[in-house]
Design a protein around this motif. Structure first.
Motif, PDB file in Angstrom:
ATOM      1  N   ASP A   1       1.160  -1.407   0.217  1.00 59.39           N
ATOM      2  CA  ASP A   1      -0.018  -0.235  -0.129  1.00 59.39           C
ATOM      3  C   ASP A   1       0.946   1.426  -0.117  1.00 59.39           C
ATOM      4  N   ALA A   2       2.053   0.574   0.223  1.00 59.03           N
ATOM      5  CA  ALA A   2       3.120   2.282   0.632  1.00 59.03           C
ATOM      6  C   ALA A   2       4.096   2.454  -0.540  1.00 59.03           C
ATOM      7  N   ALA A   3       4.630   1.383  -0.801  1.00 61.60           N
ATOM      8  CA  ALA A   3       5.015   1.579  -1.683  1.00 61.60           C
ATOM      9  C   ALA A   3       4.333   1.337  -3.294  1.00 61.60           C
ATOM     10  N   GLU A   4       3.478   1.001  -4.000  1.00 60.83           N
ATOM     11  CA  GLU A   4       3.303   1.278  -5.417  1.00 60.83           C
ATOM     12  C   GLU A   4       2.422   2.574  -5.375  1.00 60.83           C
ATOM     13  N   PRO A   5       2.102   3.872  -4.616  1.00 57.40           N
ATOM     14  CA  PRO A   5       2.253   4.275  -4.912  1.00 57.40           C
ATOM     15  C   PRO A   5       3.234   5.968  -5.171  1.00 57.40           C
ATOM     16  N   ARG A   6       4.104   5.566  -4.427  1.00 56.71           N
ATOM     17  CA  ARG A   6       5.060   6.061  -4.020  1.00 56.71           C
ATOM     18  C   ARG A   6       6.477   5.392  -5.299  1.00 56.71           C
ATOM     19  N   ALA A   7       6.100   4.714  -6.044  1.00 61.74           N
ATOM     20  CA  ALA A   7       6.261   3.930  -7.265  1.00 61.74           C
ATOM     21  C   ALA A   7       6.449   4.516  -8.636  1.00 61.74           C
ATOM     22  N   ALA A   8       4.842   4.855  -8.512  1.00 61.73           N
ATOM     23  CA  ALA A   8       3.870   4.915 -10.049  1.00 61.73           C
ATOM     24  C   ALA A   8       4.842   6.173  -9.471  1.00 61.73           C
ATOM     25  N   GLN A   9       4.669   7.138  -8.447  1.00 58.77           N
ATOM     26  CA  GLN A   9       5.087   8.591  -8.636  1.00 58.77           C
ATOM     27  C   GLN A   9       6.657   8.738  -8.875  1.00 58.77           C
ATOM     28  N   ALA A  10       7.861   8.384  -8.750  1.00 57.87           N
ATOM     29  CA  ALA A  10       8.465   8.558  -8.501  1.00 57.87           C
ATOM     30  C   ALA A  10       8.787   8.018 -10.125  1.00 57.87           C
ATOM     31  N   VAL A  11       8.069   7.286 -11.302  1.00 54.00           N
ATOM     32  CA  VAL A  11       8.142   7.000 -12.436  1.00 54.00           C
ATOM     33  C   VAL A  11       7.760   7.581 -12.947  1.00 54.00           C
ATOM     34  N   ALA A  12       6.216   8.187 -12.776  1.00 50.56           N
ATOM     35  CA  ALA A  12       6.366   9.672 -13.496  1.00 50.56           C
ATOM     36  C   ALA A  12       6.858  10.962 -13.480  1.00 50.56           C
TER      37      ALA A  12
END
Length: 736
Positions: free
Chosen positions: A665-676
């Motif tokens: 729950d914590a890592a998925e949005p962080r990774a997605a935001q960083a990729v974007a």
């Protein structure tokens, strides 16, 4: 132990063939000796325009006796198998050994005199010699079985110690006599053995070492230039060529009329280097000097005065021609020259060079107007593209094809065209190979990219793709050049979109001029890769309704093909990117891992992601996460789970299970935001937080629980882990 000297004397060997021939002689000779169990301590090889030679050091006078063992068929094998084995070994059945039902042959070969081995080896080497071009001569040439050599073979020296090895080939008997310099020496020269070979020929004005002749040319050319305040423009290839043209090199300095310097320096350099084999000089300011160095093959009595005068006269005629071409070409504007390009066929299926120019002008303008090449004026990009091939029909490029592009730049500047246009014409072929300069000026980048992308897209369109070692249209080089251009300049944009537009332009040029712009206009509404086959046809049909019926149907059929061509081109670029990045130490499996995501075809962004991934997988977190991912992926594959289902907990999860859910729950949005945000190190850092929870999950949680609800939920959780990782890269493509 003793030394063996071999000299093969003939008429002049072309300079370009000499060094390889010297290596081939040593290699073939070594291989022939090895067949008899002989191995010299070392081999020194020599080559001059009139001879190939080698000295094999420390050969024994006799070969050692050897025993070879051969495994044959089983004793129960058919008689034919045994007969074949006996023929191969030259033994009889009673000489074979039965070892656990298998026949073995032991062949004892007695020692032989080294002289006998050499008498067989030398003719074998001569007959097997791999000259790029060879010839037959004399009466024997009436049959195709006669000897072939690069030029008529005139003599052989074969001395083992001080004794002649008795051998002959095509009536040429081996002896101990050779000849010296063609002009400075007369009569035969007796060679007593390997030790006096080089010295006796040096006394006869022949330096047998190619490397020594090169060193003499470099040193004495430098001295002659320095005496006049000049320096030699370094040219290793020309040094080697001059060494291959002379047996006694004597560099001489000459000059030419400074008025010829009005001709572009590249023309003068090519005239001196290509036509005359002269070295080019610079003056103290770094500019081209009105002087040259030629390499004579004799010590002239007058110090070379007559030789220099003769070379000066020949060079003056060459430079006069070059100046005439320069003056005549400038009388015709490039736009007028470009009209003649319709006479030159680019490819039978792709039309003329004029058709290619039309395509790349539209593509260059589009690259600029779309902002793919930033800060580029679309009008200048189109103008440069329309003129970039015009110099192909000029007199100067007809004489010096190497100057295509370069001369166009000079002519453009001479007629007052903008510098950006002249520079783009000059540099649009770059980068040509590894180490070549990569242009960075916006207009040049647009034209260079357009030229290469058009070439690749068009040849894939007509199914003329590279295969194996065959690449007749240099598409691999064009792809490497494109990649270098995109990465060096930082050109951002979808490669698929660029290729798609290049294909649409090509398709449009296959229609009559009146329809080309219309076809291209409606084709622009097509989504590049997401509609294929019949579905794509249905998208295309209404778009083409404004065209004549036959043209509309033709356009629909052709545009339906483009998604497959684009995918093939992207795969081709992926392979070339792996080759191009190998020297930089970038792992090819990581490039595959990012390409496999699909849709990642901005090469600048892709490579940034790959480099972040390479740093990550080298860490403990990366290694352990990769192991955890592969374990999860293997379970999912075995269970046939392809897509992650929504997780709904109908039971109290175990601690490790709950921790993994919280970590995701914590890592998925962080990774997605960083990729974007293209912060790929941040994306890797987010994934790294999953390492410990995944390890704990596998240590304490049973995935295939007897409770169906738990089993389904835990498989969905592993699928979520897999998908979270796949947002960054396809870890299944990573080796290790």
């Amino acid at each position: 132990m003793t030394d063996f000297l071999l000299e093969l004397r003939c008429e002049e060997i072309p300079a370009r063939m000499q060094l390889k021939a010297s290596d081939d002689l040593a290699r073939l000779f070594t291989e022939e000796l090895a067949k008899a169990g002989l191995k010299p301590a070392s081999i020194d090889s020599f080559v001059t325009p009139r001879r190939l030679a080698l000295i094999a050091r420390d050969l024994p006078l006799e070969t050692a006796a050897v025993s070879e063992e051969f495994k044959g068929p089983r004793t129960s094998a058919p008689a034919q198998a045994l007969e074949g084995f006996l023929r191969k070994t030259g033994l009889t059945q009673d000489q074979l050994e039965d070892r656990d039902g298998v026949w073995f042959a032991v062949v004892n070969k007695p020692g032989r005199a080294t002289t006998d081995v050499l008498a067989e080896a030398v003719p074998a080497v001569i007959r097997a010699f791999p000259w790029p071009k060879s010839m037959r001569w004399g009466a024997a040439s009436a049959t195709t079985e006669s000897l072939r050599w690069v030029r008529p073979l005139q003599g052989i020296i074969a001395l083992l110690g001080g004794e002649i090895v008795p051998l002959s080939i095509e009536g040429i008997e081996a002896g101990r006599e050779t000849v010296g310099h063609r002009f400075h020496s007369t009569g035969a020269i007796r060679i007593d053995g390997a030790d006096d070979y080089a010295d006796k020929l040096r006394a006869a004005y022949v330096i047998v070492s190619h490397q020594e002749r090169q060193a003499i040319i470099e040193a004495k050319a430098g001295e002659a230039a320095a005496a006049k305040g000049y320096s030699v423009i370094e040219d290793k290839g020309l040094v080697a060529e001059n060494a291959g043209l002379t047996e006694w090199p004597v560099p001489l300095l000459g000059d030419f009329d400074p008025e010829f310097l009005e001709v572009p320096p590249e023309v003068i350099q090519l005239t001196l280097r290509i036509n005359q084999k002269y070295f080019v000089l610079r003056d103290a300011t770094g500019r081209l000097a009105p002087a040259f160095i030629c390499t004579a093959n004799i010590e002239a009595k007058d110090g070379g005065v007559a030789i220099v005068a003769g070379n000066r006269k020949v060079l003056a005629a060459r430079l006069s021609d070059a100046r005439f071409f320069w003056q005549q070409d400038r009388k015709t504007p490039l736009a007028e020259q470009a009209k003649k390009l319709g006479r030159i066929t680019f490819h039978e299926k792709l039309g003329t060079v004029a058709d290619k120019v039309e395509r790349l002008a539209k593509l260059a303008e589009w690259l600029a107007s779309e902002g793919i090449v930033p800060n580029c004026d679309p009008a200048l990009a189109r103008q440069a593209a329309e003129l970039c091939k015009a110099d192909l029909v000029t007199e100067m490029v007809g004489e010096f094809p190497e100057l295509q592009g370069v001369m166009g730049g000079y002519y453009a500047r001479a007629e007052g065209l903008p510098d950006a246009v002249a520079d783009a014409i000059r540099d649009h072929y770059k980068p040509v190979g590894q180490g070549d300069d990569v242009p960075t000026a916006p207009v040049t980048v647009a034209v260079s990219l357009a030229d290469k992308l058009d070439t690749i897209a068009c040849f894939f369109w007509i199914d003329q793709r590279p295969s194996g070692s065959k690449d007749p249209f240099a598409l691999r080089r064009a792809a490497i050049g494109t990649i270098s251009q995109l990465l060096t300049v930082g050109v951002r944009g979808s490669l698929a979109k660029m290729v798609d537009h290049a294909l649409k332009i090509q398709i449009a040029t296959e229609f009559a001029h009146g329809l080309r712009d219309k076809v291209l206009e409606v084709a622009e509404f097509v989504i590049p890769r997401f509609e294929v086959g019949e579905a794509r046809k249905e998208v295309l049909k209404p778009l083409m309704a404004g065209l004549p019926k036959e043209s509309a149907e033709d356009a629909v059929e052709k545009l339906t093909r483009t998604p497959q061509i684009i995918e093939a081109v992207l795969d081709f670029f992926a392979d070339r990117l792996k080759v191009q990045q190998k020297e930089a130490g970038v792992r090819h499996d990581l490039i595959d891992a990012v390409f496999a995501l699909g849709g990642e075809d901005d090469l600048v962004r892709l490579l940034a992601r790959v480099k972040a991934l390479q740093s990550f997988v080298a860490t403990d977190d990366g290694t352990n996460l990769l192991a955890g991912y592969k374990r999860a992926a293997n379970i999912l594959k075995k269970e046939g789970v392809e897509q992650a289902e929504a997780i709904s907990l109908s039971y109290e999860p175990e601690k490790a299970e709950a921790d993994l859910i919280a970590a995701l729950d914590a890592a998925e949005p962080r990774a997605a935001q960083a990729v974007a945000a293209e912060e790929f190190e941040g994306a890797m850092a987010a994934l790294a937080t999953l390492r410990a929870p995944i390890d704990a999950f596998f240590e304490t949680v049973t995935v295939n629980d007897a409770d169906p609800a738990k089993r389904t939920t835990r498989l969905a959780l592993l699928a979520r882990v897999r998908d979270a990782v796949h947002n960054v890269a396809d870890f299944s493509k990573i080796t290790g």
